[in-house]
Design a protein around this motif. Structure first.
Motif, PDB file in Angstrom:
ATOM      1  N   MET A 176       0.869  -1.173   0.000  1.00 26.85           N
ATOM      2  CA  MET A 176       0.000   0.000   0.000  1.00 26.85           C
ATOM      3  C   MET A 176       0.909   1.227   0.000  1.00 26.85           C
ATOM      4  O   MET A 176       1.638   1.463   0.961  1.00 26.85           O
ATOM      5  N   ASP A 177       0.877   1.947  -1.120  1.00 22.25           N
ATOM      6  CA  ASP A 177       1.788   3.084  -1.324  1.00 22.25           C
ATOM      7  C   ASP A 177       1.222   4.361  -0.694  1.00 22.25           C
ATOM      8  O   ASP A 177       0.003   4.477  -0.529  1.00 22.25           O
ATOM      9  N   ASP A 178       2.069   5.300  -0.381  1.00 22.71           N
ATOM     10  CA  ASP A 178       1.656   6.644   0.075  1.00 22.71           C
ATOM     11  C   ASP A 178       0.673   6.580   1.228  1.00 22.71           C
ATOM     12  O   ASP A 178      -0.272   7.369   1.299  1.00 22.71           O
ATOM     13  N   PHE A 179       0.883   5.639   2.130  1.00 19.09           N
ATOM     14  CA  PHE A 179      -0.122   5.426   3.155  1.00 19.09           C
ATOM     15  C   PHE A 179      -0.278   6.640   4.076  1.00 19.09           C
ATOM     16  O   PHE A 179       0.698   7.228   4.513  1.00 19.09           O
ATOM     17  N   ALA A 233       9.406   3.102   5.045  1.00 17.17           N
ATOM     18  CA  ALA A 233       9.314   4.562   5.062  1.00 17.17           C
ATOM     19  C   ALA A 233       9.881   5.092   3.759  1.00 17.17           C
ATOM     20  O   ALA A 233      10.999   4.732   3.367  1.00 17.17           O
ATOM     21  N   GLU A 234       9.116   5.954   3.085  1.00 12.82           N
ATOM     22  CA  GLU A 234       9.558   6.517   1.804  1.00 12.82           C
ATOM     23  C   GLU A 234      10.103   7.920   1.994  1.00 12.82           C
ATOM     24  O   GLU A 234       9.697   8.629   2.911  1.00 12.82           O
ATOM     25  N   GLY A 235      10.984   8.334   1.113  1.00 13.99           N
ATOM     26  CA  GLY A 235      11.434   9.721   1.116  1.00 13.99           C
ATOM     27  C   GLY A 235      12.385  10.059   2.253  1.00 13.99           C
ATOM     28  O   GLY A 235      12.402  11.183   2.738  1.00 13.99           O
TER      29      GLY A 235
HETATM   30 MG    MG Z   1       4.891   6.457  -2.486  1.00 12.97          MG
END
Ligand code: MG
Ligand code: C2E
Ligand code: MG
Ligand code: MG
Length: 289
Positions: A176-179, A233-235
């Protein structure tokens, strides 16, 4: 006054909006030819296990090399492709190419994550596309992860659950992206079969600086633990974020600190990446204790 400012806003923005709309139309026309003209290219951003900072795989990120405008960001052309009904074809290309490329990596433990747009997601066809890409590329299903976004979950729930379940039964993971940025509540997660939750980078950007963010991250991690899903964790851009995310209990990290999306066409590149990360990794390991 309000009326006046409203009107001046209108006068100011109309020509710009026309220009925007015209550019969009032009891009849409070009986009129709882009696949045939071989203008797409995939970059790969490394993902690392937070526990030992080992490379675990890459996320495939699409770029459009426009013959006149240069490289165009997916945040610009994906919405156009979605509206123009081109996303299925482009998405199928991405899936196939990412699987092919990953199947050539020397390290066969590395995974590849592929973004699937809600507009491209159609029950029945999505499972087939995934199965086809695996078959043609010969990639082990366990090495593929598909990334979907929350907005998908507000559509036809039963059909989406069925498709995600079938994809997982093949051995493919679902992330699940950009949660945290979409409509869905935490309770959605228990109804949908996921392997990974990716905490959106807007939260990562303010970790340690905003008590609300810290509370949100803590609750996502808590939920992830009880659902037994991996938390990525993204970014991630700096070492303080790494320390805080580690303390919060995240499992994986992805971000400019560890590596930008890069061209891995040259198969030895994946070794180069590992090497390039070595220094950073050792530094982080030292400060981790
Ligand atoms: Mg994302
Ligand atoms: P995403 O899937 O959430 O991908 C992560 C985006 O964050 C990427 O932007 C990546 O370059 C950027 N990013 C990674 N680390 C950092 C960081 O440390 N700091 C900052 N500021 N940004 C970071 P990119 O490549 O421009 O892609 C944007 C979005 O476009 C993606 O977000 C995804 O939603 C979409 N996208 C990209 N490729 C595809 C594709 O093949 N298919 C579909 N349907 N969507 C795609
Ligand atoms: Mg993604
Ligand atoms: Mg995104």
């Amino acid at each position: 006054r309000a009326k006046h400012s409203g009107r001046s806003t209108y006068i100011w923005y109309t020509p710009d909006m026309d220009a925007e709309a015209q550019k969009r139309k032009a891009l849409e026309g070009d986009l129709r030819k882009a696949l045939a003209q071989d203008e797409f290219r995939l970059l790969y951003q490394p993902q690392f296990s937070l526990r030992d900072l080992k490379l675990t795989g890459y996320e495939a990120l699409l770029r459009w090399e426009h013959p006149e405008r240069g490289t165009i960001s997916p945040t610009v052309f994906i919405p156009i492709a979605e509206d123009a009904g081109l996303i299925e074809e482009i998405g199928a290309w991405v899936l196939l190419h990412a699987c092919r490329e990953a199947s050539r990596w020397r390290d066969t433990s590395l995974t590849v994550a592929v973004n699937i747009s809600p507009a491209q997601f159609s029950p029945g066809q999505t499972e087939e596309r995934v199965a086809h890409a695996l078959k043609v590329s010969g990639l082990a299903p366990e090495r593929l992860e598909v990334e979907i976004t929350e907005s998908l979950l507000i559509s036809d729930t039963n059909a989406v659950v069925k498709t995600l379940t079938q994809i997982r039964q093949m051995g493919v993971s679902v992330a699940m992206d950009d949660f945290g940025t979409g409509y869905s509540s935490l309770s959605y997660l228990s109804r949908f079969p996921f392997d990974t939750i990716k905490i959106d980078r807007s939260f990562v950007a303010t970790v340690g600086k905003n008590p609300t963010t810290d509370a949100i991250i803590a609750s996502i991690v808590g939920l992830g633990r009880s659902l037994e899903v991996t938390i990525t964790a993204e970014g991630v851009e700096d070492e303080l974020q790494v320390a805080l995310l580690r303390a919060a209990g995240c499992d994986k990290v992805q971000g400019f600190l560890f590596g930008k999306p890069m061209d891995l066409t040259d198969q030895s590149a994946s070794d180069t990446v590992a090497l390039a990360q070595q220094t950073r990794r050792e530094k982080l390991l030292l400060t981790a204790g």
